[in-house]
Design an enzyme around this catalytic site. Structure first.
Site, PDB file in Angstrom:
ATOM      1  N   ASP A  22      -5.151   3.298  -5.962  1.00 26.67           N
ATOM      2  CA  ASP A  22      -4.497   3.955  -6.927  1.00 26.67           C
ATOM      3  C   ASP A  22      -4.937   4.620  -8.170  1.00 26.67           C
ATOM      4  O   ASP A  22      -4.726   4.351  -9.298  1.00 26.67           O
ATOM      5  CB  ASP A  22      -3.314   2.804  -7.329  1.00 26.67           C
ATOM      6  N   ASN A 165      13.054   1.231   0.245  1.00 27.54           N
ATOM      7  CA  ASN A 165      12.286   0.365  -0.955  1.00 27.54           C
ATOM      8  C   ASN A 165      12.040   1.161  -2.052  1.00 27.54           C
ATOM      9  O   ASN A 165      12.159   0.650  -3.110  1.00 27.54           O
ATOM     10  CB  ASN A 165      10.842   0.126  -0.170  1.00 27.54           C
ATOM     11  N   GLU A 202       6.781   6.916  -3.735  1.00 27.87           N
ATOM     12  CA  GLU A 202       5.873   6.406  -4.497  1.00 27.87           C
ATOM     13  C   GLU A 202       4.836   7.113  -5.305  1.00 27.87           C
ATOM     14  O   GLU A 202       4.369   8.071  -4.712  1.00 27.87           O
ATOM     15  CB  GLU A 202       5.457   4.806  -4.433  1.00 27.87           C
ATOM     16  N   HIS A 266      -1.535   7.933  -3.074  1.00 25.41           N
ATOM     17  CA  HIS A 266      -1.527   7.590  -4.466  1.00 25.41           C
ATOM     18  C   HIS A 266      -2.810   8.284  -5.265  1.00 25.41           C
ATOM     19  O   HIS A 266      -3.438   7.562  -5.898  1.00 25.41           O
ATOM     20  CB  HIS A 266      -1.759   5.998  -4.667  1.00 25.41           C
ATOM     21  N   ARG A 300      -9.560   0.169   0.094  1.00 25.02           N
ATOM     22  CA  ARG A 300      -9.128   1.394  -0.304  1.00 25.02           C
ATOM     23  C   ARG A 300      -9.786   1.708  -1.440  1.00 25.02           C
ATOM     24  O   ARG A 300      -9.970   1.527  -2.658  1.00 25.02           O
ATOM     25  CB  ARG A 300      -7.661   1.193  -0.980  1.00 25.02           C
TER      26      ARG A 300
END
Length: 326
Positions: A22, A165, A202, A266, A300
């Protein structure tokens, strides 16, 4: 701004920062790039800065804030972003609460920190509290931007009446920690590629170019199915009107097995020091098979690559580049 056919001279050695998901990178007027992102332990917020994006990897991280032992900010500290608004620094982040149930561990809300120091790696971060949305539910990935004198917040939240979600919402702001009026849904998972594993929109990131406002976002589960979508609105439109926003029917940045890059997403946006090159910052893994819950796989990694533009003024992100020099 680059045309997609121009040769790009700026390159990076990826990954920039291992085990930071992120990722958020911001180039400030002081000439420093500021970085924050989710740490694998999900227990703190770190900041680092450097003169170049590449040097962020070797920069010494400074802990800006650490989770509580209990209460609403005691678990799963996710996706911090650092912003500079009206002479002060702000960090947006999501946090859940320590609980014996899995549902509680993932019942996030959005929070804000403030720092008045010129250098946000120094001074004191004070808690401005929770960003209160129009209803209480799972909420995360807050980002903000200014347009035509108005500050806006964009975030992901669950509507209990809608299957899935999280959807994307926008609202005007009266200050960096308070929204004004009604939040408006501008996107929800609707295509098959947005609903693999989880129904997710998101991780919004805003880009203003060519008379348009772009919002890149991420969709589906956080494994190799994770990918980026794109919303577009005219800069002259009412950004609080859902009709102003159009969604690309296909993802704009996806897994590339040939280059060994899985689940890119992200993202954030920044520019080269001279402002001539637009740069995509994102995370991805370099392997496909994951043992256990992908959220607890730490690999990640933060990556960077320059992107170009099409003749009609749309961003063209290409494919995730291989590890090593771009």
């Amino acid at each position: 701004m680059l045309n997609v056919n121009e040769q790009v001279q700026q390159s990076f050695i990826n990954p920039i920062i291992p085990q930071r998901a992120d990722p958020w990178v911001y180039l400030h007027t002081d000439g420093f790039y500021y970085f924050t992102g989710s740490v694998p332990e999900y227990d703190r917020i770190e900041l680092r800065r450097a003169r170049t994006i590449q040097e962020l990897g070797a920069a010494e991280p400074v802990v800006a804030w650490t989770k509580y032992a209990e209460g609403p900010m005691s678990a799963n500290i996710w996706a911090p972003e650092i912003h500079f608004v009206q002479g002060k620094w702000y960090i947006y982040f999501a946090a859940a609460r320590t609980t014996e149930t899995v549902e509680g561990l993932f019942d996030h809300r959005m929070f804000v920190l403030e720092n008045e120091s010129a250098n946000p790696l120094e001074g004191k971060w004070s808690e401005k509290g929770q960003i209160i949305a129009n209803w209480e539910s799972f909420a995360l990935d807050a980002t903000s931007f200014e347009h035509n004198g108005t500050h806006y917040l964009v975030w992901a939240q669950k509507d209990l009446s809608i299957e899935g979600n999280s959807n994307l919402y926008i609202a005007a702001m009266v200050n960096p920690w308070t929204i004004s009026g009604q939040q408006v849904m501008i996107a929800q998972p609707e295509y098959d590629w947005e609903k693999i594993g989880f129904y997710v929109n998101e991780g919004a990131a805003v880009l203003k170019r060519n008379g348009k406002i772009f919002i890149a976002y991420s969709a589906s589960a956080t494994n190799h199915h994770y990918c980026m979508g794109l919303l577009t609105a005219s800069a002259d439109s009412d950004l609080l009107d859902p009709v102003s926003w159009s969604k690309a029917p296909e993802p704009v940045f996806t897994t590339n097995e040939e280059n060994g890059q899985y689940g890119p997403g992200h993202n954030s946006f920044t520019v080269s020091p001279d402002g001539k090159h637009d740069i995509l910052i994102y995370h991805a893994r370099n392997y496909k098979e994951i043992t256990g819950d992908p959220l607890y796989d730490p690999n990640r990694h933060t990556r960077a690559q320059v992107f170009g533009w099409t003749a009609d003024g749309m961003p063209s992100f290409g494919v995730p580049v291989r590890d090593g020099k771009e």
